[in-house]
Design an enzyme around this catalytic site. Structure first.
Site, PDB file in Angstrom:
ATOM      1  N   GLU A  99      -2.437   7.218   8.024  1.00 55.64           N
ATOM      2  CA  GLU A  99      -3.362   8.072   7.281  1.00 55.64           C
ATOM      3  C   GLU A  99      -4.194   8.867   8.258  1.00 55.64           C
ATOM      4  OE1 GLU A  99      -5.842   5.685   4.743  1.00 55.64           O
ATOM      5  OE2 GLU A  99      -4.195   5.217   3.376  1.00 55.64           O
ATOM      6  N   LYS A 156       0.836  -1.203   0.000  1.00 53.83           N
ATOM      7  CA  LYS A 156       0.000   0.000   0.000  1.00 53.83           C
ATOM      8  C   LYS A 156       0.871   1.253   0.000  1.00 53.83           C
ATOM      9  CE  LYS A 156      -3.708  -1.922   2.909  1.00 53.83           C
ATOM     10  NZ  LYS A 156      -4.880  -2.291   2.139  1.00 53.83           N
ATOM     11  N   ARG A 206      -7.358  -7.695  -9.118  1.00 53.92           N
ATOM     12  CA  ARG A 206      -8.079  -8.956  -9.376  1.00 53.92           C
ATOM     13  C   ARG A 206      -9.537  -8.618  -9.598  1.00 53.92           C
ATOM     14  NH1 ARG A 206     -10.755  -8.780  -4.410  1.00 53.92           N
ATOM     15  NH2 ARG A 206      -9.453  -7.920  -2.771  1.00 53.92           N
TER      16      ARG A 206
HETATM   17  P1  ADP Z   1      -7.939  -3.617   3.018  1.00 59.38           P
HETATM   18  O1  ADP Z   1      -6.727  -3.949   2.220  1.00 59.38           O
HETATM   19  O2  ADP Z   1      -7.995  -4.356   4.288  1.00 59.38           O
HETATM   20  O3  ADP Z   1      -9.178  -3.675   2.177  1.00 59.38           O
HETATM   21  P2  ADP Z   1      -8.233  -0.717   2.868  1.00 59.38           P
HETATM   22  O4  ADP Z   1      -7.096   0.229   2.871  1.00 59.38           O
HETATM   23  O5  ADP Z   1      -8.915  -0.955   1.577  1.00 59.38           O
HETATM   24  O6  ADP Z   1      -7.724  -2.084   3.479  1.00 59.38           O
HETATM   25  O7  ADP Z   1      -9.282  -0.241   3.952  1.00 59.38           O
HETATM   26  C1  ADP Z   1     -10.348  -1.061   4.345  1.00 59.38           C
HETATM   27  C2  ADP Z   1     -11.476  -0.217   4.955  1.00 59.38           C
HETATM   28  O8  ADP Z   1     -11.001   0.556   6.078  1.00 59.38           O
HETATM   29  C3  ADP Z   1     -12.064   0.814   4.021  1.00 59.38           C
HETATM   30  O9  ADP Z   1     -13.053   0.282   3.191  1.00 59.38           O
HETATM   31  C4  ADP Z   1     -12.614   1.847   4.993  1.00 59.38           C
HETATM   32  O10 ADP Z   1     -13.848   1.410   5.526  1.00 59.38           O
HETATM   33  C5  ADP Z   1     -11.608   1.837   6.126  1.00 59.38           C
HETATM   34  N1  ADP Z   1     -10.570   2.891   5.948  1.00 59.38           N
HETATM   35  C6  ADP Z   1      -9.428   2.779   5.240  1.00 59.38           C
HETATM   36  N2  ADP Z   1      -8.708   3.921   5.276  1.00 59.38           N
HETATM   37  C7  ADP Z   1      -9.409   4.796   6.023  1.00 59.38           C
HETATM   38  C8  ADP Z   1      -9.179   6.158   6.458  1.00 59.38           C
HETATM   39  N3  ADP Z   1      -8.084   6.828   6.124  1.00 59.38           N
HETATM   40  N4  ADP Z   1     -10.125   6.749   7.225  1.00 59.38           N
HETATM   41  C9  ADP Z   1     -11.237   6.060   7.601  1.00 59.38           C
HETATM   42  N5  ADP Z   1     -11.496   4.784   7.246  1.00 59.38           N
HETATM   43  C10 ADP Z   1     -10.605   4.142   6.463  1.00 59.38           C
HETATM   44  P1  ADP Z   2     -13.343  -7.549  -2.006  1.00 57.25           P
HETATM   45  O1  ADP Z   2     -12.345  -6.450  -1.737  1.00 57.25           O
HETATM   46  O2  ADP Z   2     -13.144  -8.294  -3.290  1.00 57.25           O
HETATM   47  O3  ADP Z   2     -14.747  -7.134  -1.819  1.00 57.25           O
HETATM   48  P2  ADP Z   2     -12.983  -8.378   0.661  1.00 57.25           P
HETATM   49  O4  ADP Z   2     -12.532  -6.987   0.925  1.00 57.25           O
HETATM   50  O5  ADP Z   2     -14.164  -8.898   1.388  1.00 57.25           O
HETATM   51  O6  ADP Z   2     -13.126  -8.639  -0.910  1.00 57.25           O
HETATM   52  O7  ADP Z   2     -11.806  -9.359   0.989  1.00 57.25           O
HETATM   53  C1  ADP Z   2     -10.549  -9.088   0.502  1.00 57.25           C
HETATM   54  C2  ADP Z   2      -9.958 -10.349  -0.069  1.00 57.25           C
HETATM   55  O8  ADP Z   2      -9.727 -11.299   0.925  1.00 57.25           O
HETATM   56  C3  ADP Z   2     -10.855 -10.992  -1.105  1.00 57.25           C
HETATM   57  O9  ADP Z   2     -10.034 -11.418  -2.124  1.00 57.25           O
HETATM   58  C4  ADP Z   2     -11.475 -12.156  -0.368  1.00 57.25           C
HETATM   59  O10 ADP Z   2     -11.715 -13.238  -1.197  1.00 57.25           O
HETATM   60  C5  ADP Z   2     -10.367 -12.506   0.569  1.00 57.25           C
HETATM   61  N1  ADP Z   2     -10.890 -13.104   1.768  1.00 57.25           N
HETATM   62  C6  ADP Z   2     -11.680 -12.526   2.686  1.00 57.25           C
HETATM   63  N2  ADP Z   2     -11.934 -13.380   3.684  1.00 57.25           N
HETATM   64  C7  ADP Z   2     -11.298 -14.530   3.371  1.00 57.25           C
HETATM   65  C8  ADP Z   2     -11.161 -15.801   4.001  1.00 57.25           C
HETATM   66  N3  ADP Z   2     -11.742 -16.072   5.181  1.00 57.25           N
HETATM   67  N4  ADP Z   2     -10.426 -16.762   3.387  1.00 57.25           N
HETATM   68  C9  ADP Z   2      -9.836 -16.501   2.206  1.00 57.25           C
HETATM   69  N5  ADP Z   2      -9.908 -15.322   1.577  1.00 57.25           N
HETATM   70  C10 ADP Z   2     -10.632 -14.350   2.142  1.00 57.25           C
END
Ligand code: ADP
Ligand code: ADP
Ligand code: MG
Length: 679
Positions: free
Chosen positions: A200, A116, A292
């Protein structure tokens, strides 16, 4: 185009990919673990290769084994689905080395977005807006603390290599920073093998809005509009929709273009999702890019009429993107609900078990009928993507998702109403599910009005978890109808209990039915009695001291019943599992357990009635009280031992004068349970 591909995944996404292969005439190869030998995705494919033990590490994460399976079956390409190896550079690399096409972006693009922090540096260079924060290489503790102070609290610590909502810490105050940093680093190291963090600004009440992008190897790159995925629990998505509601055309275009710029910055190829976090005033910032297909891709398919897996296959086969930006249009609105085997009331803990009964709403599986797509009139309004069938088991090895329910409507309101109806038609017996919880969110004010932000579930926790009034009486009437049917009675004919003379009273007869209520939590209430009586053509049910007219009949479908009790009426479905009656009516799911008093009483009659405990156990029901006049064989007390129930019947006619134990009491073998004054 390919002739044969291997699908390196399981569950619904493997079935989803197989459906497109089938439609395009491409042969598909499944891989499966021990636990998945009979899984739906295995039968969805043309061939299947066993790749190892039940844990993901022993099977779906085995790079070499999967490449070997592709080689052995002659698959030209591998679709990784999502999760597992989908964002694994080594896997993409191994495919390339083996001369097999990896259906995904180039290794370099996965690598660029895998961190990230590094991705943010790249995005900064590409002029994509970033959340204020620190994503530098220097991980000195004091420097990080200083940066957090400069950003201003609250801040969010993230594992740079993180995903799936793991490795994140909100820090409210400067003095909490050192401890939060240490714990974030620990989790990052153990979950992702890398303790690098970034900081952040923690936005309050933000929305999660993401953009679907696609790029080909011929310089083409487009966005397939936006999705709102703000409704999350534990930073994981629960409900997703497309397009994101309430955004101006200008913001949507800016986001789309920023997402395409992000993809171009890493020479992206294939399907990708650029996730943004958005403030209440519409400023949006790059969060991460998922390299993906996304779980929620069906909502985009529903509004664009495009099959994104087909796009992936075409791009991987070096074809240009099927459509240009100008040709892509939004039609209506789509919402997806993720139905999980989990326990919302227990912190969303996963639930496991066999799906004894599984009924999804009327709809199509994996709507990817090319003829129907793009023609709004023919688009299926309800789509179900599921990797399990009735009889399958949700195991602890994998993600506990049962199905994705996706609905389409001309407007958000129409889609919302359709989602509500569709959720009400879902019936699952076995593991606990979040269906009722989803119903409540969909019906909640903020969701219904599109007032979305990532704190929606937490902020409305009390309302979303408040006890609801269930149609208890109607459900009970339906359970009694199902029981009467099972025991051989019909709505108008003889009762199964006719033969047992001691229930007859003056030509009519009465039957006392003992029921336990089984709560959602699995807890059971003590036995309550319902008296069914027939006198001539009139039937009544007495419950809670109230006697009401009762009529019932079998409905037209399997498991379907109709009943009226007093002036309440209900049509519902009753799924009977042993002596447990699962009732689905009026949008609610209730369960009752029948206490087969009569069978026990008959047993008792066959042998000898007694007043003592036949085994050590627990009293689960006391059916009489001092003063009750009983006949020989009348059930007195129900005990439970070794999960078996045993009813103690009266050894002779008489009057109960004393009851020595209460419900819940533990009783020793041979203990006297009550005192009977024999006639
Ligand atoms: P992941 O790889 O686990 O999906 P993300 O960076 O996409 O991590 O963040 C997952 C979730 O966390 C976001 O969908 C949002 O709900 C929350 N989030 C991420 N960054 C922030 C931020 N800077 N402020 C508030 N909420 C955040
Ligand atoms: P997406 O961002 O595609 O909506 P999620 O944020 O829910 O998916 O999850 C992030 C990634 O982690 C996805 O690729 C999902 O398949 C994977 N994932 C989430 N939970 C599990 C689990 N329990 N076992 C394996 N993979 C998982
Ligand atoms: Mg994310």
């Amino acid at each position: 185009m390919f002739n044969k591909i291997l699908i390196a995944n399981r569950g619904e996404i493997a079935c989803r990919v197989a459906a497109t292969c089938k439609r395009l005439g491409i042969a598909s190869v499944a891989v499966y673990s021990d636990a998945d030998a009979n899984a739906k995705h295995v039968s969805a494919c043309d061939e299947a290769v066993h790749i190892g033990g039940s844990t993901a590490a022993e099977s779906y994460l085995r790079v070499e084994r999967i490449i070997e399976a592709a080689r052995a079956t002659g698959a030209q390409a591998v679709h990784p689905g999502y999760g597992f190896l989908s964002e694994n550079e080594d896997f993409a690399h191994a495919c390339e080395a083996a001369g097999i096409v990896f259906i995904g972006p180039p290794v370099e693009a996965i690598a660029a977005m895998g961190s990230k922090a590094a991705a943010k540096a790249l995005m900064h260079a590409a002029a994509v807006p970033l959340v204020p924060g620190y994503h530098g290489d220097d991980q000195n503790t004091e420097l990080l603390h200083h940066e957090a102070d400069a950003i201003g609290y609250p801040v969010l610590l993230k594992a740079s290599a993180g995903g799936g909502g793991k490795g994140m810490r909100v820090v409210e105050r400067s003095e909490d920073f050192p401890a939060a940093l240490a714990s974030c680093k620990r989790e990052a190291a153990s979950s992702f093998g890398n303790d690098r963090v970034l900081i952040e600004k923690y936005l309050t009440r933000p929305r999660h809005v993401e953009v679907q992008v696609f790029a080909d190897r011929h310089g083409g790159a487009v966005y397939l509009f936006d999705r709102d995925c703000s409704v999350q629990r534990r930073h994981q998505k629960v409900l997703e929709e497309a397009p994101a509601p309430g955004l101006s055309a200008e913001i949507k275009r800016e986001m789309g273009e920023a997402a395409v710029a992000a993809a171009r910055a890493v020479n992206y190829v294939g399907a990708g999702t650029v996730e943004f976090i958005m403030t209440a005033t519409g400023e949006f910032y790059f969060m991460e890019m998922n390299t993906r297909l996304q779980v929620e891709h069906p909502v985009t398919e529903m509004i664009t009429g495009q099959d994104l897996v087909e796009w992936q296959l075409r791009v991987a086969a070096d074809e240009p993107l099927p459509l240009t930006q100008e040709q892509l249009k939004i039609d209506g609105h789509a919402i997806e609900a993720r139905i999980y085997a989990e326990h919302p009331a227990r912190g969303f803990l996963p639930s496991t078990g066999t799906l004894k009964h599984l009924r999804m709403p009327e709809g199509v599986e994996f709507v990817i009928d090319a003829a129907g797509l793009g023609e709004p009139g023919r688009k299926a309004p309800v789509r179900i993507d599921s990797g399990v069938r009735e009889g399958d088991t949700i195991t602890p090895f994998y993600d506990p998702m049962i199905a994705k329910l996706i609905v389409h409507g001309a407007t958000r309101e129409e889609a919302l109403a359709r989602m509500s109806r569709a959720l009400h038609a879902c019936e699952v017996v076995g593991p606990h599910t979040n269906v009722e919880f989803l119903q409540r969110i969909v019906a909640s004010e903020p969701f219904a009005t599109g007032d979305l932000d990532t704190g929606l579930i937490e902020r409305h926790h009390d309302a979303l978890f408040a006890p609801v009034k269930q149609p208890f009486k109607e459900a009970l009437a339906l359970a009694c109808a199902a029981l009467l049917t099972r025991e051989g009675g019909t709505a108008h004919g003889a009762s199964p209990w006719d033969a047992l003379s001691h229930w007859r009273l003056n030509g009519g007869y009465t039957q006392t039915l003992g029921w336990l209520t089984i709560h959602n939590s699995g807890e059971k209430d003590s036995v309550f009695m319902v008296t069914f009586a027939r006198d001539g053509g009139t039937q009544t049910l007495e419950h809670d001291g109230v006697r009401e007219q009762f009529t019932w009949s079998n409905g037209s479908g399997l498991h379907e019943y109709r009943a009226t009790i007093g002036d309440a009426r209900a049509t519902g479905r009753v799924f009977v599992d042993g002596d447990t009656f699962h009732v689905f009516c009026l949008g609610h799911a209730l369960a009752f357990e029948w206490q087969n008093l009569l069978a026990h009483a008959a047993d008792a009659e066959g042998g000898e009635g007694r007043l003592t405990a036949p085994m050590p156990g627990k009293v689960i029901a006391v059916l009489v009280e001092p003063g009750t006049v009983v006949e020989k064989g009348t059930p007195l007390i129900v005990m439970e031992a070794m999960k078996m129930e045993h009813t103690i019947g009266a050894p002779a006619a008489g009057t109960v004068t004393e009851v020595l134990y209460a419900v819940g009491d533990q009783v020793a073998d041979g203990a006297q349970l009550l005192v009977l004054d024999v006639q």
